[in-house]
Design a protein around this motif. Structure first.
Motif, PDB file in Angstrom:
ATOM      1  N   ALA A  12       0.831  -1.211   0.000  1.00 54.71           N
ATOM      2  CA  ALA A  12       0.000   0.000   0.000  1.00 54.71           C
ATOM      3  C   ALA A  12       0.862   1.256   0.000  1.00 54.71           C
ATOM      4  CB  ALA A  12      -0.945  -0.014   1.202  1.00 54.71           C
ATOM      5  N   GLN A  13       1.952   1.241   0.776  1.00 52.42           N
ATOM      6  CA  GLN A  13       2.842   2.404   0.799  1.00 52.42           C
ATOM      7  C   GLN A  13       3.540   2.584  -0.551  1.00 52.42           C
ATOM      8  OE1 GLN A  13       3.316   4.807   3.291  1.00 52.42           O
ATOM      9  NE2 GLN A  13       4.259   5.800   1.522  1.00 52.42           N
ATOM     10  N   ARG A  14       3.942   1.485  -1.154  1.00 51.40           N
ATOM     11  CA  ARG A  14       4.573   1.577  -2.473  1.00 51.40           C
ATOM     12  C   ARG A  14       3.598   2.143  -3.496  1.00 51.40           C
ATOM     13  NH1 ARG A  14       8.354  -3.741  -3.447  1.00 51.40           N
ATOM     14  NH2 ARG A  14       8.478  -4.305  -1.275  1.00 51.40           N
ATOM     15  N   GLU A  15       2.336   1.714  -3.457  1.00 56.90           N
ATOM     16  CA  GLU A  15       1.341   2.257  -4.371  1.00 56.90           C
ATOM     17  C   GLU A  15       1.206   3.764  -4.168  1.00 56.90           C
ATOM     18  OE1 GLU A  15      -3.324   1.762  -5.745  1.00 56.90           O
ATOM     19  OE2 GLU A  15      -2.668   0.845  -3.866  1.00 56.90           O
ATOM     20  N   ARG A  16       1.104   4.208  -2.902  1.00 58.50           N
ATOM     21  CA  ARG A  16       1.014   5.650  -2.625  1.00 58.50           C
ATOM     22  C   ARG A  16       2.240   6.377  -3.158  1.00 58.50           C
ATOM     23  NH1 ARG A  16      -1.198   3.611   2.114  1.00 58.50           N
ATOM     24  NH2 ARG A  16       0.760   3.817   3.267  1.00 58.50           N
ATOM     25  N   ASP A  17       3.433   5.800  -2.960  1.00 59.28           N
ATOM     26  CA  ASP A  17       4.670   6.426  -3.436  1.00 59.28           C
ATOM     27  C   ASP A  17       4.702   6.511  -4.958  1.00 59.28           C
ATOM     28  OD1 ASP A  17       5.416   6.650  -0.787  1.00 59.28           O
ATOM     29  OD2 ASP A  17       6.886   5.010  -0.859  1.00 59.28           O
ATOM     30  N   VAL A  18       4.239   5.462  -5.630  1.00 60.39           N
ATOM     31  CA  VAL A  18       4.182   5.471  -7.099  1.00 60.39           C
ATOM     32  C   VAL A  18       3.223   6.558  -7.578  1.00 60.39           C
ATOM     33  CG1 VAL A  18       3.387   4.179  -9.123  1.00 60.39           C
ATOM     34  CG2 VAL A  18       4.895   3.083  -7.457  1.00 60.39           C
ATOM     35  N   LEU A  19       2.055   6.640  -6.980  1.00 66.20           N
ATOM     36  CA  LEU A  19       1.072   7.659  -7.385  1.00 66.20           C
ATOM     37  C   LEU A  19       1.595   9.072  -7.111  1.00 66.20           C
ATOM     38  CD1 LEU A  19      -2.200   5.848  -6.301  1.00 66.20           C
ATOM     39  CD2 LEU A  19      -1.402   6.297  -8.646  1.00 66.20           C
ATOM     40  N   THR A  20       2.358   9.235  -6.033  1.00 68.86           N
ATOM     41  CA  THR A  20       2.970  10.541  -5.755  1.00 68.86           C
ATOM     42  C   THR A  20       3.974  10.882  -6.841  1.00 68.86           C
ATOM     43  OG1 THR A  20       2.634  10.359  -3.373  1.00 68.86           O
ATOM     44  CG2 THR A  20       4.392  11.844  -4.113  1.00 68.86           C
ATOM     45  N   ARG A  21       4.822   9.919  -7.214  1.00 66.39           N
ATOM     46  CA  ARG A  21       5.791  10.153  -8.293  1.00 66.39           C
ATOM     47  C   ARG A  21       5.084  10.517  -9.586  1.00 66.39           C
ATOM     48  NH1 ARG A  21      10.836   9.967  -8.432  1.00 66.39           N
ATOM     49  NH2 ARG A  21      11.991   8.909  -6.852  1.00 66.39           N
ATOM     50  N   GLY A 141       7.400  -8.627  -3.737  1.00 62.87           N
ATOM     51  CA  GLY A 141       6.286  -7.698  -3.688  1.00 62.87           C
ATOM     52  C   GLY A 141       6.434  -6.477  -4.567  1.00 62.87           C
ATOM     53  N   ARG A 142       7.428  -6.478  -5.461  1.00 64.74           N
ATOM     54  CA  ARG A 142       7.649  -5.300  -6.302  1.00 64.74           C
ATOM     55  C   ARG A 142       6.583  -5.129  -7.383  1.00 64.74           C
ATOM     56  NH1 ARG A 142      11.444  -9.050  -7.655  1.00 64.74           N
ATOM     57  NH2 ARG A 142      11.517  -9.734  -9.817  1.00 64.74           N
ATOM     58  N   HIS A 143       5.860  -6.195  -7.712  1.00 66.83           N
ATOM     59  CA  HIS A 143       4.795  -6.107  -8.720  1.00 66.83           C
ATOM     60  C   HIS A 143       3.543  -5.513  -8.070  1.00 66.83           C
ATOM     61  CE1 HIS A 143       6.820  -8.340 -11.912  1.00 66.83           C
ATOM     62  NE2 HIS A 143       7.364  -9.023 -10.927  1.00 66.83           N
ATOM     63  N   LEU A 144       3.229  -4.289  -8.454  1.00 67.31           N
ATOM     64  CA  LEU A 144       2.075  -3.592  -7.889  1.00 67.31           C
ATOM     65  C   LEU A 144       0.869  -3.625  -8.824  1.00 67.31           C
ATOM     66  CD1 LEU A 144       3.895  -0.443  -6.478  1.00 67.31           C
ATOM     67  CD2 LEU A 144       3.376  -2.591  -5.310  1.00 67.31           C
ATOM     68  N   MET A 145       1.141  -3.825 -10.126  1.00 66.17           N
ATOM     69  CA  MET A 145       0.062  -3.879 -11.112  1.00 66.17           C
ATOM     70  C   MET A 145       0.405  -4.936 -12.147  1.00 66.17           C
ATOM     71  SD  MET A 145      -1.217  -0.928 -13.806  1.00 66.17           S
ATOM     72  CE  MET A 145      -2.098   0.094 -12.643  1.00 66.17           C
TER      73      MET A 145
END
Length: 152
Positions: A12-21, A141-145
């Motif tokens: 979830a944090q990685r997804e938020r970080d990706v969307l921020t980027r 867990g690096r695959h988010l999508m």
């Protein structure tokens, strides 16, 4: 001196970080290839719009030609210790195919206005796969999508 590695981020944090980027970064590396596999890698300004990346380049550049022909690209954000890799499908938008408000948002973010220049084209890329990691401890867990769907 040994470097201390931070604890791995949650999905979830990685997804938020990706969307921020995607919202805040201005430029990305974009890779495409010809039918014969000749690669092209260029930095392009982008706008995150309607769950897609909107980019701009000259119509005659390899990136636009490759995308028009093959419809696929690989996009990289960040640096080697904070990687975001997107595999995307896309298209070259027809002239006039960009809503005015989106064009204004692109200009505001990129700092220049390519609209109305016949040699330039907007590209729209839709992520199909997103991977994000910082260090080796985030490889799992690096695959988010996958297949255009968030996994987290």
């Amino acid at each position: 001196m040994a470097r201390t590695q931070a604890a791995p981020r949650t999905g979830a944090q990685r997804e938020r970080d990706v969307l921020t980027r995607l919202s805040e970064d201005k430029d990305a590396w974009v890779a495409t290839a010809t039918r014969d596999g000749e690669p092209s890698l260029v930095p392009l300004s982008f706008l995150w719009w309607d769950d897609t990346l909107l980019l701009n380049t000259r119509r005659a550049n390899p990136t636009a030609r490759d995308l028009a022909r093959g419809g696929r690209a690989l996009i990289s954000l960040g640096h080697t210790r904070d990687v975001v890799l997107l595999e995307a499908t896309g298209e070259v938008l027809p002239e006039g195919g960009l809503p005015e408000t989106v064009g204004e948002a692109f200009v505001a973010k990129a700092g220049w206005d390519p609209r109305g220049r016949e040699l330039w084209a907007f590209l729209r890329l839709r992520p199909r796969s997103i991977r994000a990691w910082r260090e080796v401890n985030e490889m799992d867990g690096r695959h988010l999508m996958r297949d255009g769907r968030w996994l987290v």
